[in-house]
Design a protein around this motif. Sequence first.
Motif, PDB file in Angstrom:
ATOM      1  N   PRO A   1       0.807  -1.232   0.000  1.00  0.00           N
ATOM      2  CA  PRO A   1       0.000   0.000   0.000  1.00  0.00           C
ATOM      3  C   PRO A   1       0.834   1.273   0.000  1.00  0.00           C
ATOM      4  O   PRO A   1       0.325   2.345  -0.355  1.00  0.00           O
ATOM      5  CB  PRO A   1      -0.818  -0.123   1.301  1.00  0.00           C
TER       6      PRO A   1
ATOM      7  N   VAL B   1       3.041   0.948  -3.952  1.00  0.00           N
ATOM      8  CA  VAL B   1       2.281   1.145  -5.197  1.00  0.00           C
ATOM      9  C   VAL B   1       2.022   2.628  -5.477  1.00  0.00           C
ATOM     10  O   VAL B   1       2.281   3.104  -6.594  1.00  0.00           O
ATOM     11  CB  VAL B   1       0.966   0.335  -5.154  1.00  0.00           C
ATOM     12  N   PRO B   2       1.527   3.428  -4.505  1.00  0.00           N
ATOM     13  CA  PRO B   2       1.392   4.863  -4.776  1.00  0.00           C
ATOM     14  C   PRO B   2       2.725   5.523  -5.107  1.00  0.00           C
ATOM     15  O   PRO B   2       2.777   6.423  -5.963  1.00  0.00           O
ATOM     16  CB  PRO B   2       0.806   5.408  -3.470  1.00  0.00           C
TER      17      PRO B   2
ATOM     18  N   SER C   1      11.005   3.154  -7.287  1.00  0.00           N
ATOM     19  CA  SER C   1       9.858   2.595  -6.577  1.00  0.00           C
ATOM     20  C   SER C   1       9.118   1.545  -7.396  1.00  0.00           C
ATOM     21  O   SER C   1       8.663   0.535  -6.844  1.00  0.00           O
ATOM     22  CB  SER C   1       8.893   3.718  -6.189  1.00  0.00           C
TER      23      SER C   1
ATOM     24  N   LEU D   1       3.391   4.832  -8.704  1.00  0.00           N
ATOM     25  CA  LEU D   1       2.545   5.624  -9.603  1.00  0.00           C
ATOM     26  C   LEU D   1       3.013   7.073  -9.669  1.00  0.00           C
ATOM     27  O   LEU D   1       3.033   7.682 -10.753  1.00  0.00           O
ATOM     28  CB  LEU D   1       1.087   5.551  -9.140  1.00  0.00           C
ATOM     29  N   ILE D   2       3.380   7.642  -8.528  1.00  0.00           N
ATOM     30  CA  ILE D   2       3.900   9.015  -8.507  1.00  0.00           C
ATOM     31  C   ILE D   2       5.195   9.096  -9.306  1.00  0.00           C
ATOM     32  O   ILE D   2       5.417  10.040 -10.075  1.00  0.00           O
ATOM     33  CB  ILE D   2       4.121   9.472  -7.054  1.00  0.00           C
TER      34      ILE D   2
END
Length: 319
Positions: A58, A61-62, A200, A65-66
Amino acid sequence: MAVPDTLATSAPTRRRAVDPRLMAVVGSLCIALSPILISLSGTSPGTATVFRCLLALPVLVPMALIERRRLRRVGGVPGEVQRGRPWLVVVGGLLLGLDMTLWTGAIHAVGAGVSTVLVNVQVVILPLLAFLVLGERVRLSFLLAVPVMLGGVALAGGLADGGAGAADPVLGTVLALLAAFAYAGYLLFLRIGSAPGQKSGPVALATAAAAVSSFVLGSLWEGVDLTPSWAALGWLALLALIGQCMGWVLIAGGMARLPSSTGASILLLQPVGAVLLGMLVLAQFPTAWQLVGCVVVIGAVAFAARRRAEPSPEDAVAS
Protein backbone atom coordinates in the motif's frame (compact mmCIF):
# COMPACT_ATOMS: atom_id res chain seq x y z
CA MET A 1 23.10 0.86 -14.84
CA ALA A 2 23.61 3.83 -17.12
CA VAL A 3 21.64 7.03 -16.66
CA PRO A 4 20.63 8.31 -20.13
CA ASP A 5 21.89 11.73 -21.17
CA THR A 6 18.36 12.90 -21.95
CA LEU A 7 17.24 12.11 -18.45
CA ALA A 8 20.34 13.63 -16.86
CA THR A 9 20.04 16.89 -18.78
CA SER A 10 16.28 17.24 -18.39
CA ALA A 11 16.01 16.38 -14.70
CA PRO A 12 16.07 19.27 -12.22
CA THR A 13 19.39 20.06 -10.61
CA ARG A 14 18.00 19.15 -7.21
CA ARG A 15 17.41 15.58 -8.36
CA ARG A 16 20.84 15.24 -10.00
CA ALA A 17 22.47 16.32 -6.74
CA VAL A 18 21.32 13.21 -4.85
CA ASP A 19 24.41 11.07 -4.35
CA PRO A 20 23.64 7.39 -5.07
CA ARG A 21 26.20 6.39 -2.43
CA LEU A 22 24.22 8.27 0.22
CA MET A 23 21.04 6.54 -0.92
CA ALA A 24 22.72 3.13 -0.61
CA VAL A 25 24.13 3.98 2.83
CA VAL A 26 20.78 5.07 4.29
CA GLY A 27 19.05 2.10 2.67
CA SER A 28 21.59 -0.29 4.17
CA LEU A 29 21.05 1.14 7.65
CA CYS A 30 17.30 0.63 7.24
CA ILE A 31 17.87 -2.99 6.22
CA ALA A 32 20.14 -3.49 9.26
CA LEU A 33 17.07 -2.96 11.45
CA SER A 34 15.15 -5.73 9.68
CA PRO A 35 16.46 -8.77 11.63
CA ILE A 36 15.82 -6.96 14.91
CA LEU A 37 12.19 -6.25 13.98
CA ILE A 38 11.73 -9.81 12.68
CA SER A 39 12.98 -11.24 15.97
CA LEU A 40 10.71 -8.93 17.97
CA SER A 41 7.69 -10.04 15.92
CA GLY A 42 8.21 -13.67 16.99
CA THR A 43 6.57 -14.99 13.81
CA SER A 44 7.52 -17.87 11.50
CA PRO A 45 9.75 -17.19 8.46
CA GLY A 46 6.85 -17.40 6.00
CA THR A 47 4.55 -15.24 8.13
CA ALA A 48 7.14 -12.53 8.62
CA THR A 49 8.03 -12.34 4.93
CA VAL A 50 4.49 -12.50 3.55
CA PHE A 51 3.22 -9.74 5.85
CA ARG A 52 6.41 -7.73 5.30
CA CYS A 53 5.58 -7.68 1.60
CA LEU A 54 1.81 -7.24 1.83
CA LEU A 55 2.01 -4.39 4.34
CA ALA A 56 4.58 -2.63 2.17
CA LEU A 57 2.54 -2.70 -1.04
CA PRO A 58 0.00 0.00 0.00
CA VAL A 59 2.97 2.34 0.36
CA LEU A 60 5.05 1.13 -2.58
CA VAL A 61 2.28 1.15 -5.20
CA PRO A 62 1.39 4.86 -4.78
CA MET A 63 5.12 5.66 -4.74
CA ALA A 64 5.47 3.77 -8.02
CA LEU A 65 2.55 5.62 -9.60
CA ILE A 66 3.90 9.02 -8.51
CA GLU A 67 7.30 8.07 -9.87
CA ARG A 68 5.79 7.03 -13.20
CA ARG A 69 3.95 10.35 -13.57
CA ARG A 70 7.13 12.24 -12.70
CA LEU A 71 9.16 10.33 -15.27
CA ARG A 72 6.55 10.96 -17.95
CA ARG A 73 7.07 14.69 -17.49
CA VAL A 74 10.75 14.30 -18.38
CA GLY A 75 11.52 14.47 -22.10
CA GLY A 76 12.02 11.12 -23.78
CA VAL A 77 11.16 9.04 -20.71
CA PRO A 78 8.18 7.09 -22.12
CA GLY A 79 10.57 5.32 -24.48
CA GLU A 80 13.01 4.69 -21.69
CA VAL A 81 10.29 3.23 -19.48
CA GLN A 82 9.34 0.83 -22.26
CA ARG A 83 12.94 -0.36 -22.40
CA GLY A 84 12.60 -1.81 -18.90
CA ARG A 85 12.13 -5.56 -18.64
CA PRO A 86 9.48 -6.15 -15.97
CA TRP A 87 9.69 -9.93 -16.31
CA LEU A 88 13.28 -9.81 -15.07
CA VAL A 89 12.15 -7.74 -12.09
CA VAL A 90 9.48 -10.38 -11.36
CA VAL A 91 12.12 -13.13 -11.45
CA GLY A 92 14.23 -11.06 -9.09
CA GLY A 93 11.21 -10.57 -6.84
CA LEU A 94 10.60 -14.32 -6.64
CA LEU A 95 14.22 -14.72 -5.56
CA LEU A 96 13.76 -11.91 -3.03
CA GLY A 97 10.89 -13.82 -1.44
CA LEU A 98 13.09 -16.90 -1.11
CA ASP A 99 15.92 -14.77 0.27
CA MET A 100 13.85 -13.08 2.96
CA THR A 101 12.12 -16.30 4.04
CA LEU A 102 15.37 -18.27 4.30
CA TRP A 103 17.06 -15.34 6.03
CA THR A 104 14.28 -15.13 8.61
CA GLY A 105 14.79 -18.81 9.35
CA ALA A 106 18.52 -18.14 9.76
CA ILE A 107 17.77 -15.28 12.18
CA HIS A 108 15.83 -17.65 14.41
CA ALA A 109 18.53 -20.32 14.18
CA VAL A 110 21.80 -18.42 14.54
CA GLY A 111 20.85 -14.91 15.69
CA ALA A 112 20.16 -11.57 14.03
CA GLY A 113 23.75 -10.38 13.78
CA VAL A 114 25.51 -13.56 12.62
CA SER A 115 22.77 -14.40 10.10
CA THR A 116 23.08 -10.95 8.54
CA VAL A 117 26.86 -11.30 8.28
CA LEU A 118 26.48 -14.67 6.57
CA VAL A 119 23.78 -13.56 4.14
CA ASN A 120 26.05 -10.75 3.01
CA VAL A 121 28.31 -13.30 1.38
CA GLN A 122 26.24 -12.03 -1.56
CA VAL A 123 28.89 -9.32 -1.76
CA VAL A 124 31.11 -12.00 -3.30
CA ILE A 125 28.35 -13.76 -5.23
CA LEU A 126 26.98 -10.59 -6.86
CA PRO A 127 30.23 -9.58 -8.61
CA LEU A 128 30.66 -13.16 -9.84
CA LEU A 129 27.17 -13.07 -11.32
CA ALA A 130 27.89 -9.64 -12.79
CA PHE A 131 31.01 -11.14 -14.41
CA LEU A 132 29.08 -14.08 -15.87
CA VAL A 133 26.05 -12.08 -17.04
CA LEU A 134 27.34 -8.56 -17.69
CA GLY A 135 31.03 -9.23 -18.33
CA GLU A 136 32.27 -7.00 -15.50
CA ARG A 137 35.94 -7.65 -14.75
CA VAL A 138 37.05 -9.55 -11.64
CA ARG A 139 40.41 -8.75 -10.05
CA LEU A 140 42.88 -11.23 -8.61
CA SER A 141 42.44 -9.69 -5.15
CA PHE A 142 38.77 -10.65 -5.34
CA LEU A 143 39.60 -14.30 -6.02
CA LEU A 144 42.19 -14.38 -3.25
CA ALA A 145 39.64 -13.12 -0.74
CA VAL A 146 37.16 -15.93 -1.40
CA PRO A 147 38.89 -18.73 0.60
CA VAL A 148 39.48 -16.31 3.49
CA MET A 149 35.82 -15.40 3.46
CA LEU A 150 34.80 -19.08 3.48
CA GLY A 151 36.97 -19.63 6.55
CA GLY A 152 35.25 -16.73 8.24
CA VAL A 153 31.86 -18.21 7.35
CA ALA A 154 32.83 -21.47 9.03
CA LEU A 155 33.86 -19.63 12.22
CA ALA A 156 30.79 -17.39 12.21
CA GLY A 157 28.62 -20.46 11.77
CA GLY A 158 30.00 -21.99 14.97
CA LEU A 159 32.42 -24.57 13.56
CA ALA A 160 35.06 -23.78 16.18
CA ASP A 161 32.86 -23.81 19.28
CA GLY A 162 29.49 -25.13 18.23
CA GLY A 163 27.94 -21.66 18.22
CA ALA A 164 27.07 -21.79 21.91
CA GLY A 165 23.93 -19.80 22.58
CA ALA A 166 22.54 -20.17 19.06
CA ALA A 167 19.51 -22.39 18.52
CA ASP A 168 20.97 -24.25 15.52
CA PRO A 169 24.14 -22.64 14.13
CA VAL A 170 24.67 -25.21 11.36
CA LEU A 171 21.13 -24.90 10.02
CA GLY A 172 21.30 -21.13 10.36
CA THR A 173 24.53 -21.01 8.36
CA VAL A 174 23.09 -23.14 5.56
CA LEU A 175 19.91 -21.07 5.39
CA ALA A 176 21.88 -17.81 5.36
CA LEU A 177 24.15 -18.98 2.54
CA LEU A 178 21.17 -20.11 0.45
CA ALA A 179 19.57 -16.74 1.13
CA ALA A 180 22.79 -15.05 -0.03
CA PHE A 181 22.56 -16.70 -3.45
CA ALA A 182 18.92 -15.63 -3.79
CA TYR A 183 19.77 -12.11 -2.59
CA ALA A 184 22.54 -11.70 -5.16
CA GLY A 185 20.21 -12.90 -7.90
CA TYR A 186 17.58 -10.39 -6.83
CA LEU A 187 20.01 -7.47 -6.93
CA LEU A 188 21.29 -8.48 -10.36
CA PHE A 189 17.85 -9.02 -11.91
CA LEU A 190 16.59 -5.75 -10.42
CA ARG A 191 19.56 -3.93 -11.90
CA ILE A 192 19.21 -5.28 -15.43
CA GLY A 193 15.40 -5.34 -15.45
CA SER A 194 14.74 -1.78 -14.27
CA ALA A 195 14.44 1.09 -16.72
CA PRO A 196 16.67 4.14 -16.19
CA GLY A 197 15.34 6.46 -13.50
CA GLN A 198 13.03 3.89 -11.91
CA LYS A 199 13.25 3.13 -8.19
CA SER A 200 9.86 2.59 -6.58
CA GLY A 201 8.24 0.85 -9.54
CA PRO A 202 10.61 -2.12 -9.76
CA VAL A 203 10.68 -2.51 -5.97
CA ALA A 204 6.86 -2.57 -5.84
CA LEU A 205 6.73 -5.19 -8.59
CA ALA A 206 9.47 -7.26 -6.96
CA THR A 207 7.74 -7.05 -3.57
CA ALA A 208 4.48 -8.36 -5.05
CA ALA A 209 6.37 -11.28 -6.59
CA ALA A 210 8.21 -11.86 -3.30
CA ALA A 211 4.88 -12.18 -1.47
CA VAL A 212 3.97 -15.06 -3.78
CA SER A 213 7.22 -17.01 -3.48
CA SER A 214 7.45 -16.45 0.28
CA PHE A 215 3.88 -17.68 0.76
CA VAL A 216 4.63 -20.86 -1.20
CA LEU A 217 7.90 -21.56 0.63
CA GLY A 218 6.49 -20.50 4.00
CA SER A 219 3.44 -22.75 3.61
CA LEU A 220 5.70 -25.73 3.06
CA TRP A 221 8.06 -24.72 5.89
CA GLU A 222 6.60 -23.98 9.35
CA GLY A 223 3.40 -22.60 7.79
CA VAL A 224 2.06 -19.06 7.31
CA ASP A 225 -0.11 -17.58 10.06
CA LEU A 226 -2.68 -15.33 8.40
CA THR A 227 -3.92 -14.01 11.77
CA PRO A 228 -0.86 -12.99 13.79
CA SER A 229 -1.30 -11.05 17.03
CA TRP A 230 -1.67 -7.27 17.01
CA ALA A 231 1.75 -6.92 18.61
CA ALA A 232 3.33 -9.03 15.87
CA LEU A 233 1.48 -7.02 13.21
CA GLY A 234 2.86 -3.82 14.69
CA TRP A 235 6.45 -5.03 14.43
CA LEU A 236 5.83 -6.37 10.92
CA ALA A 237 4.25 -3.06 9.82
CA LEU A 238 7.34 -1.23 11.07
CA LEU A 239 9.48 -3.78 9.24
CA ALA A 240 7.50 -3.19 6.04
CA LEU A 241 7.86 0.59 6.28
CA ILE A 242 11.55 0.76 7.23
CA GLY A 243 13.01 -2.44 5.85
CA GLN A 244 10.94 -2.88 2.71
CA CYS A 245 9.70 0.54 1.58
CA MET A 246 12.51 2.85 2.66
CA GLY A 247 15.38 0.36 2.61
CA TRP A 248 14.80 -1.36 -0.69
CA VAL A 249 13.74 1.77 -2.61
CA LEU A 250 16.88 3.62 -1.50
CA ILE A 251 19.11 0.61 -2.24
CA ALA A 252 17.48 0.09 -5.63
CA GLY A 253 17.96 3.75 -6.54
CA GLY A 254 21.56 3.82 -5.34
CA MET A 255 22.70 0.42 -6.65
CA ALA A 256 21.28 1.09 -10.12
CA ARG A 257 23.64 4.07 -10.48
CA LEU A 258 26.75 2.49 -8.95
CA PRO A 259 29.20 -0.15 -10.16
CA SER A 260 28.69 -3.52 -8.46
CA SER A 261 31.89 -3.25 -6.42
CA THR A 262 31.01 0.13 -4.91
CA GLY A 263 27.45 -0.86 -4.11
CA ALA A 264 28.56 -4.18 -2.62
CA SER A 265 31.02 -2.42 -0.32
CA ILE A 266 28.35 -0.03 0.97
CA LEU A 267 26.02 -2.94 1.67
CA LEU A 268 28.53 -4.14 4.27
CA LEU A 269 26.95 -1.62 6.63
CA GLN A 270 24.06 -4.06 6.97
CA PRO A 271 25.89 -6.86 8.83
CA VAL A 272 27.90 -4.45 10.97
CA GLY A 273 24.77 -2.65 12.07
CA ALA A 274 22.86 -5.89 12.62
CA VAL A 275 25.55 -7.37 14.87
CA LEU A 276 25.66 -4.24 17.03
CA LEU A 277 21.88 -3.92 17.21
CA GLY A 278 21.51 -7.62 17.96
CA MET A 279 23.74 -7.22 21.01
CA LEU A 280 22.20 -3.94 22.18
CA VAL A 281 18.50 -4.64 21.58
CA LEU A 282 18.14 -8.43 21.68
CA ALA A 283 21.07 -9.29 23.98
CA GLN A 284 22.25 -11.79 21.36
CA PHE A 285 25.97 -12.04 22.03
CA PRO A 286 27.89 -14.22 19.56
CA THR A 287 30.74 -16.31 20.94
CA ALA A 288 34.29 -15.02 20.64
CA TRP A 289 35.01 -17.30 17.68
CA GLN A 290 31.78 -16.27 15.96
CA LEU A 291 32.75 -12.62 16.34
CA VAL A 292 36.17 -13.44 14.89
CA GLY A 293 34.43 -15.14 11.98
CA CYS A 294 32.18 -12.12 11.46
CA VAL A 295 35.19 -9.81 11.37
CA VAL A 296 36.96 -12.13 8.89
CA VAL A 297 33.91 -12.30 6.62
CA ILE A 298 33.37 -8.54 6.64
CA GLY A 299 37.08 -7.88 6.08
CA ALA A 300 37.32 -10.42 3.26
CA VAL A 301 34.30 -9.16 1.35
CA ALA A 302 35.41 -5.55 1.86
CA PHE A 303 38.80 -6.43 0.40
CA ALA A 304 37.17 -8.37 -2.43
CA ALA A 305 34.83 -5.55 -3.37
CA ARG A 306 37.33 -2.69 -2.97
CA ARG A 307 38.44 -1.56 -6.41
CA ARG A 308 37.25 -4.87 -7.81
CA ALA A 309 36.65 -3.31 -11.16
CA GLU A 310 36.78 0.23 -12.46
CA PRO A 311 33.36 1.49 -13.58
CA SER A 312 32.92 1.74 -17.28
CA PRO A 313 32.23 5.21 -18.71
CA GLU A 314 28.56 4.45 -19.12
CA ASP A 315 28.30 3.37 -15.49
CA ALA A 316 30.09 6.43 -14.11
CA VAL A 317 27.90 8.76 -12.08
CA ALA A 318 28.85 12.37 -11.43
CA SER A 319 29.10 13.28 -7.76
